[in-house]
Design an enzyme around this catalytic site. Structure first.
Site, PDB file in Angstrom:
ATOM      1  N   ASP A  32       0.820  -1.211   0.000  1.00 26.28           N
ATOM      2  CA  ASP A  32       0.000   0.000   0.000  1.00 26.28           C
ATOM      3  C   ASP A  32       0.851   1.256   0.000  1.00 26.28           C
ATOM      4  OD1 ASP A  32      -1.960  -1.798   0.183  1.00 26.28           O
ATOM      5  OD2 ASP A  32      -2.594  -1.291   2.221  1.00 26.28           O
ATOM      6  N   ALA A  33       1.940   1.209   0.786  1.00 20.29           N
ATOM      7  CA  ALA A  33       2.774   2.403   0.906  1.00 20.29           C
ATOM      8  C   ALA A  33       3.339   2.778  -0.461  1.00 20.29           C
ATOM      9  CB  ALA A  33       3.904   2.151   1.895  1.00 20.29           C
ATOM     10  N   TYR A  35       1.962   2.054  -3.347  1.00 20.58           N
ATOM     11  CA  TYR A  35       0.837   2.562  -4.124  1.00 20.58           C
ATOM     12  C   TYR A  35       0.606   4.039  -3.797  1.00 20.58           C
ATOM     13  CZ  TYR A  35      -3.768   3.061  -6.193  1.00 20.58           C
ATOM     14  OH  TYR A  35      -4.820   3.484  -6.951  1.00 20.58           O
ATOM     15  N   ASP A  36       0.569   4.321  -2.490  1.00 22.72           N
ATOM     16  CA  ASP A  36       0.338   5.702  -2.054  1.00 22.72           C
ATOM     17  C   ASP A  36       1.408   6.637  -2.611  1.00 22.72           C
ATOM     18  OD1 ASP A  36      -1.824   4.808  -0.688  1.00 22.72           O
ATOM     19  OD2 ASP A  36      -0.916   4.923   1.305  1.00 22.72           O
ATOM     20  N   GLU A 122     -10.673   8.779  16.494  1.00 22.08           N
ATOM     21  CA  GLU A 122     -11.025   7.365  16.318  1.00 22.08           C
ATOM     22  C   GLU A 122      -9.858   6.607  15.717  1.00 22.08           C
ATOM     23  OE1 GLU A 122     -14.487   7.196  13.804  1.00 22.08           O
ATOM     24  OE2 GLU A 122     -15.690   8.412  15.162  1.00 22.08           O
ATOM     25  N   LYS A 124      -8.158   4.422  12.956  1.00 19.53           N
ATOM     26  CA  LYS A 124      -8.471   4.184  11.551  1.00 19.53           C
ATOM     27  C   LYS A 124      -8.258   2.700  11.304  1.00 19.53           C
ATOM     28  CE  LYS A 124      -7.785   5.995   6.907  1.00 19.53           C
ATOM     29  NZ  LYS A 124      -7.881   4.722   6.209  1.00 19.53           N
ATOM     30  N   ASP A 126      -8.118  -0.848   9.611  1.00 18.33           N
ATOM     31  CA  ASP A 126      -7.676  -1.222   8.286  1.00 18.33           C
ATOM     32  C   ASP A 126      -8.574  -2.345   7.773  1.00 18.33           C
ATOM     33  OD1 ASP A 126      -6.155  -0.837   6.132  1.00 18.33           O
ATOM     34  OD2 ASP A 126      -4.354  -1.809   6.909  1.00 18.33           O
ATOM     35  N   ARG A 145     -18.259   0.207  -0.395  1.00 19.37           N
ATOM     36  CA  ARG A 145     -18.177   1.616  -0.762  1.00 19.37           C
ATOM     37  C   ARG A 145     -18.061   1.761  -2.281  1.00 19.37           C
ATOM     38  NH1 ARG A 145     -13.456   4.604  -0.925  1.00 19.37           N
ATOM     39  NH2 ARG A 145     -13.751   6.860  -0.946  1.00 19.37           N
ATOM     40  N   GLU A 181     -16.883   0.008   9.515  1.00 19.82           N
ATOM     41  CA  GLU A 181     -15.778  -0.739   8.922  1.00 19.82           C
ATOM     42  C   GLU A 181     -15.905  -2.219   9.254  1.00 19.82           C
ATOM     43  OE1 GLU A 181     -13.783   1.273   7.278  1.00 19.82           O
ATOM     44  OE2 GLU A 181     -11.857   0.256   7.010  1.00 19.82           O
ATOM     45  N   TYR A 231     -17.203  -2.489  13.201  1.00 24.31           N
ATOM     46  CA  TYR A 231     -17.347  -1.326  14.078  1.00 24.31           C
ATOM     47  C   TYR A 231     -18.125  -0.259  13.328  1.00 24.31           C
ATOM     48  CZ  TYR A 231     -14.133  -2.410  17.937  1.00 24.31           C
ATOM     49  OH  TYR A 231     -13.536  -2.934  19.045  1.00 24.31           O
ATOM     50  N   LYS A 298     -12.331  13.820  13.685  1.00 17.86           N
ATOM     51  CA  LYS A 298     -13.559  14.340  13.091  1.00 17.86           C
ATOM     52  C   LYS A 298     -14.084  15.465  13.962  1.00 17.86           C
ATOM     53  CE  LYS A 298     -14.769   9.705  11.515  1.00 17.86           C
ATOM     54  NZ  LYS A 298     -15.679   8.561  11.657  1.00 17.86           N
ATOM     55  N   LYS A 322      -2.150   9.236   9.313  1.00 15.44           N
ATOM     56  CA  LYS A 322      -1.666   7.855   9.179  1.00 15.44           C
ATOM     57  C   LYS A 322      -0.343   7.649   9.906  1.00 15.44           C
ATOM     58  CE  LYS A 322      -2.720   6.134   4.889  1.00 15.44           C
ATOM     59  NZ  LYS A 322      -2.967   4.814   4.333  1.00 15.44           N
ATOM     60  N   CYS A 416      33.004 -20.610   6.506  1.00 15.56           N
ATOM     61  CA  CYS A 416      32.648 -19.418   7.277  1.00 15.56           C
ATOM     62  C   CYS A 416      33.371 -18.200   6.687  1.00 15.56           C
ATOM     63  CB  CYS A 416      33.045 -19.619   8.736  1.00 15.56           C
ATOM     64  SG  CYS A 416      32.912 -18.127   9.728  1.00 15.56           S
ATOM     65  N   CYS A 419      36.097 -17.072   9.568  1.00 12.68           N
ATOM     66  CA  CYS A 419      37.253 -17.862   9.991  1.00 12.68           C
ATOM     67  C   CYS A 419      37.594 -18.965   9.001  1.00 12.68           C
ATOM     68  CB  CYS A 419      37.003 -18.467  11.367  1.00 12.68           C
ATOM     69  SG  CYS A 419      35.779 -19.797  11.348  1.00 12.68           S
ATOM     70  N   CYS A 434      28.589 -22.065  11.749  1.00 10.11           N
ATOM     71  CA  CYS A 434      30.032 -22.231  11.638  1.00 10.11           C
ATOM     72  C   CYS A 434      30.421 -23.133  12.796  1.00 10.11           C
ATOM     73  CB  CYS A 434      30.732 -20.885  11.763  1.00 10.11           C
ATOM     74  SG  CYS A 434      32.475 -21.029  12.171  1.00 10.11           S
ATOM     75  N   CYS A 440      36.380 -19.063  16.125  1.00  4.71           N
ATOM     76  CA  CYS A 440      35.924 -18.173  15.062  1.00  4.71           C
ATOM     77  C   CYS A 440      35.799 -16.786  15.684  1.00  4.71           C
ATOM     78  CB  CYS A 440      34.582 -18.640  14.505  1.00  4.71           C
ATOM     79  SG  CYS A 440      33.810 -17.437  13.402  1.00  4.71           S
TER      80      CYS A 440
HETATM   81  S1  IVH Z   1     -14.977   8.067   8.373  1.00  2.00           S
HETATM   82  C1  IVH Z   1     -16.020  11.152   5.505  1.00  2.00           C
HETATM   83  N1  IVH Z   1     -13.892   6.709  10.329  1.00  2.00           N
HETATM   84  O1  IVH Z   1     -11.031   5.094   5.907  1.00  2.00           O
HETATM   85  C2  IVH Z   1     -15.831  10.055   6.464  1.00  2.00           C
HETATM   86  N2  IVH Z   1     -13.371   6.088   8.098  1.00  2.00           N
HETATM   87  O2  IVH Z   1     -10.294   7.059   3.643  1.00  2.00           O
HETATM   88  C3  IVH Z   1     -15.336   8.839   5.830  1.00  2.00           C
HETATM   89  N3  IVH Z   1     -11.873   4.163   7.936  1.00  2.00           N
HETATM   90  O3  IVH Z   1     -13.355   4.364   3.419  1.00  2.00           O
HETATM   91  C4  IVH Z   1     -15.128   7.688   6.683  1.00  2.00           C
HETATM   92  N4  IVH Z   1     -11.654   3.816  10.081  1.00  2.00           N
HETATM   93  O4  IVH Z   1     -12.765   2.522   5.092  1.00  2.00           O
HETATM   94  C5  IVH Z   1     -13.987   6.852   8.993  1.00  2.00           C
HETATM   95  N5  IVH Z   1     -13.004   5.576  12.169  1.00  2.00           N
HETATM   96  C6  IVH Z   1     -13.130   5.726  10.832  1.00  2.00           C
HETATM   97  C7  IVH Z   1     -12.459   4.878   9.925  1.00  2.00           C
HETATM   98  C8  IVH Z   1     -12.601   5.108   8.565  1.00  2.00           C
HETATM   99  C9  IVH Z   1     -11.313   3.398   8.876  1.00  2.00           C
HETATM  100  C10 IVH Z   1     -11.661   3.977   6.479  1.00  2.00           C
HETATM  101  C11 IVH Z   1     -12.929   3.765   5.703  1.00  2.00           C
HETATM  102  C12 IVH Z   1     -12.947   4.829   4.656  1.00  2.00           C
HETATM  103  C13 IVH Z   1     -11.535   5.275   4.605  1.00  2.00           C
HETATM  104  C14 IVH Z   1     -11.487   6.740   4.233  1.00  2.00           C
END
Ligand code: IVH
Length: 702
Positions: A32-33, A35-36, A122, A124, A126, A145, A181, A231, A298, A322, A416, A419, A434, A440
């Site tokens: 992912d990193a 990709y980002d 909150e 985040k 995965d 989504r 999620e 959650y 948020k 992140k 080795c 040695c 070894c 050694c």
């Molecule tokens: S809020 C506008 N809360 O992150 C609000 N998202 O990049 C959008 N995600 O698609 C989502 N934990 O899959 C929110 N506590 C959390 C989250 C969360 C993980 C993920 C979610 C979302 C992506 C947004």
């Protein structure tokens, strides 16, 4: 030189390919990193050269295209994504380190004209965002989504998730959409990996990917077998329900309806509060039973959210902060072999330097040759490097798609590299060694570093560099030579050593003669005998003579049919199984080791090193006599060391790992694998209160 247009085209091609592997094939090829990184590079190029922006650029879409296998669901309210902010690890000053977060908070305050605002922080998770529709309290439709506008109908798969309510409790509106999620706890992920490996199938690469694959199964019976969880974090559209004023109220409502809401969510104030939460989560992260890749802040005030609105599908009232990427892609330039203190040969990757997990990494472990073969690592390969927390960086996997034609196979040397001694790999062993022992230089250096270390014989001021010098200049060839060959004169003559430091070191060496039996055993560096096992052995046998006699007697049983019947005296010690016992017995049977031990404990006036320790004191007697404990997790108001002292004062013993020999597990908060193992073995589990109850008769009497 590549032009910007060529680079943009190349990035688009790579990103499209990555998207396809990820979303369509559920089989990502790059981390992912990476990709980002590619994605941000393209975004930046397009911002600098707007002419390069094409309607089909991967930057123009959010998330994944729905699969034709599932019916499309048009979201009644678009599912937005989150603006991201990144910590700048190259900066020390907190105001620079957290500049992007501080910027976010400043913009929010500017729009709202407030000096300080409250956020809900909150984790985040995965996993995968889903939208759940409830009509009159009944779950009727659930969707992924997708691209934010249209997702996939995965209702029947979602119904298999135990923590997702099928019917709401309390006052229910005619219509409500709940968002949250779906994730796979780590234990479930590890099980999926084991199951796949047992069947010779390709294991999932990470929990999120495993969760996605599980949710998008065409047959819900398969989804049902995966331990997915959920959650809730937001309410989407609703009818007949008035939104409360704050996000925290919304979360409370979600709980009342019966949704799981993360216990880790907290209200924080301003950018400072956000920073503190972020740091705290960073620490907590490793002990959580699920993966999080950052935190989300948020705005708590929902009216304020309206004022802020969103830009390009990202609300301006929230931000994803992140954790630094723990994985990065680089090129493996060479593989070298290091010799450890026990002779173990470790292949080490020499890498093109790469910034990962908050540090520049140019070396990473490849563990052993089995791992090299299993991962099919070759010199010249592009590899994924992982550095999580303080763990040693490792080569996680090869990006096979990028293998050059001239990639070279890694071969174990036959001699080795230090040695020239023979390298041997026993049948069925992953580790090659070894065979030259302390002859050694690499093994000698490693053995001495271990011997003098703080938890072993503890000689302050004798570091790695100085040890290398005393080996090369003062002919130190065994740990005993530290006592027999070093003095103020020859030490003071060494490079960068004055009279004063030589004297200090001689004093430290002298002080180390007075030690404990456990430290002495640990210092010997017996393979696979750690600090705890050394202490347990010392306790069980009391004297060196008794331990040597047991090891010798046990050696006669090493070929017994059943593993349990081998080394019975050594195996009677807590946590000592057949492998550890064999290592101990073989170590003491080796004449070279016996000679060094004899020299170490012989009195100084008889020409020895004079290491000694107090005679064993009888263990305390008490209500816990004969009982073996293991302590895990965080105990309320008591450290683990204090708990262990309490147990020992009452005659009990504490060991490191749970086995059939454990009488009780003392478990606190966030107890992990040890708790699971105890439950599996039927070992009774106590909390601190229950332990105190056990001690009650003792307490009452005293
Ligand atoms: S809020 C506008 N809360 O992150 C609000 N998202 O990049 C959008 N995600 O698609 C989502 N934990 O899959 C929110 N506590 C959390 C989250 C969360 C993980 C993920 C979610 C979302 C992506 C947004």
């Amino acid at each position: 030189m590549t032009t910007a247009a060529e680079r943009a085209a190349e990035l688009r091609r790579q990103l499209e390919r990555a998207n396809h592997r990820y979303y369509v094939l559920d089989d990502p090829e790059i981390p992912d990193a990476e990709y980002d990184r590619l994605f941000s590079e393209l975004q930046k190029l397009e911002a600098e050269h707007p002419a390069l922006k094409t309607p089909d650029s991967p930057t123009q879409r959010v998330g994944g295209a729905p699969s034709p296998a599932f019916a499309p669901v048009r979201h009644r309210q678009p599912m937005l994504s989150l603006r991201k902010a990144a910590i700048d690890l190259n900066k020390q000053d907190p105001s620079l380190r957290h500049a992007e977060l501080i910027d976010f908070d400043r913009r929010v305050r500017e729009v709202l004209l407030k000096a300080s605002v409250d956020y809900i922080a909150e984790p985040k998770l995965d996993g995968l965002a889903v939208s759940l529709i409830y009509e009159n309290g009944v779950f009727v439709q659930g969707a992924t989504r997708g691209d934010g506008e249209t997702g996939e109908d995965i209702t029947s798969n979602l119904k298999t998730i135990r923590t997702l309510p099928l019917r709401l409790q309390g006052d229910v509106p005619p219509l409500v959409e709940v968002r949250g999620e779906v994730y796979l706890p780590l234990a479930g992920f590890q099980k999926m990996v084991r199951d796949a490996e047992a069947k010779g199938e390709k294991p999932p690469v990470n929990p999120r990917n495993a969760a996605a694959g599980s949710l998008r199964q065409l047959e819900s019976v398969i989804t049902a077998r995966r331990p997915l969880s959920f959650y809730a974090y937001a309410v989407g559209v609703s009818e007949g329900w008035t939104q409360p004023p704050r996000h925290r109220d919304m979360l409370e409502q979600l709980k009342r309806w019966g949704f799981p809401v993360s216990e880790l969510i907290e209200a924080v104030q301003g950018a400072d509060g956000c920073q503190r939460y972020f740091e705290a989560m960073g620490t907590k992260r490793a002990s959580l039973p699920f993966d999080i890749d950052g935190v989300v802040f948020k705005l708590d005030d929902l009216a304020g959210r309206e004022e802020l609105g969103s830009v390009s599908r990202e609300p301006r009232w929230a931000v994803a902060y992140k954790f630094p990427a723990e994985e990065a892609v680089t090129v493996l330039e060479n593989v070298e072999f290091q010799i450890g203190r026990t002779g173990a040969v470790t292949p080490v990757a020499r890498l093109k330097p790469v910034f990962v997990g908050g540090a520049n990494v140019s070396n990473a472990t490849l563990h052993n040759m089995d791992e090299v073969q299993r991962k099919d690592v070759r010199i010249g390969d592009t590899v994924v490097v992982r550095r999580a927390g303080d763990v040693i960086p490792e080569v996680k996997e090869v990006v096979l798609a990028l293998r050059p034609a001239d990639a070279r196979i890694v071969e174990l040397p036959s001699a080795c590299p230090v040695c020239g001694g023979a390298i041997a790999r026993e049948e069925g062993e992953a580790i090659a060694r070894c065979t030259n022992g302390l002859s050694c230089r690499a093994q000698l250096h490693g053995a001495l570093i271990h011997f003098v270390s703080r938890k072993a014989i503890d000689i302050d001021g004798l570091g790695e560099k100085l040890l290398a010098l005393v080996i090369d200049e003062l002919e130190v060839r065994t740990p005993a030579d530290i006592y027999l060959k070093l003095n103020t004169e020859n030490l003071a003559a060494l490079e960068r050593m004055g009279e004063k430091s030589a004297q200090n070191l001689v004093n430290a060496i002298a002080a180390s003669r007075n030690t404990t039996f456990g430290r002495f055993l640990f210092a010997l560096g017996i393979p696979v005998v750690g600090e705890t096992t050394a202490r347990d052995l010392a306790q069980a046998f009391g004297t060196l003579e008794a331990l040597l006699a047991a090891a010798e007697a046990d050696l006669a049983t090493e070929h017994a049919e059943k593993k349990k019947e081998r080394f019975p005296l050594l195996q009677a010690v807590p946590d000592v199984g057949p492998t550890v016992a064999a290592s101990i017995a073989h170590f003491f049977a080796e004449p070279r080791n016996r000679d060094v031990i004899a020299q170490l404990v012989r009195a100084t006036d008889e020409g020895g090193a004079g290491i000694h320790w107090p005679a064993p004191k009888a263990a305390a007697e008490g209500v816990l006599t004969g009982k073996t404990f293991v302590i895990t997790g965080t105990l309320p108001g008591m450290s683990r060391d204090e708990a262990s002292a309490l147990i020992e004062a009452n005659g009990g013993k504490c060991t490191g790992s749970v086995s059939a020999k454990t009488d009780y597990l003392l478990a606190g908060e966030a107890a992990g694998s040890k708790l699971a193992k105890a439950e599996k073995l039927g070992v009774p589990v106590l909390d601190l209160a229950a332990l105190k109850d056990l001690l009650a008769p003792a307490q009452a009497a005293s």
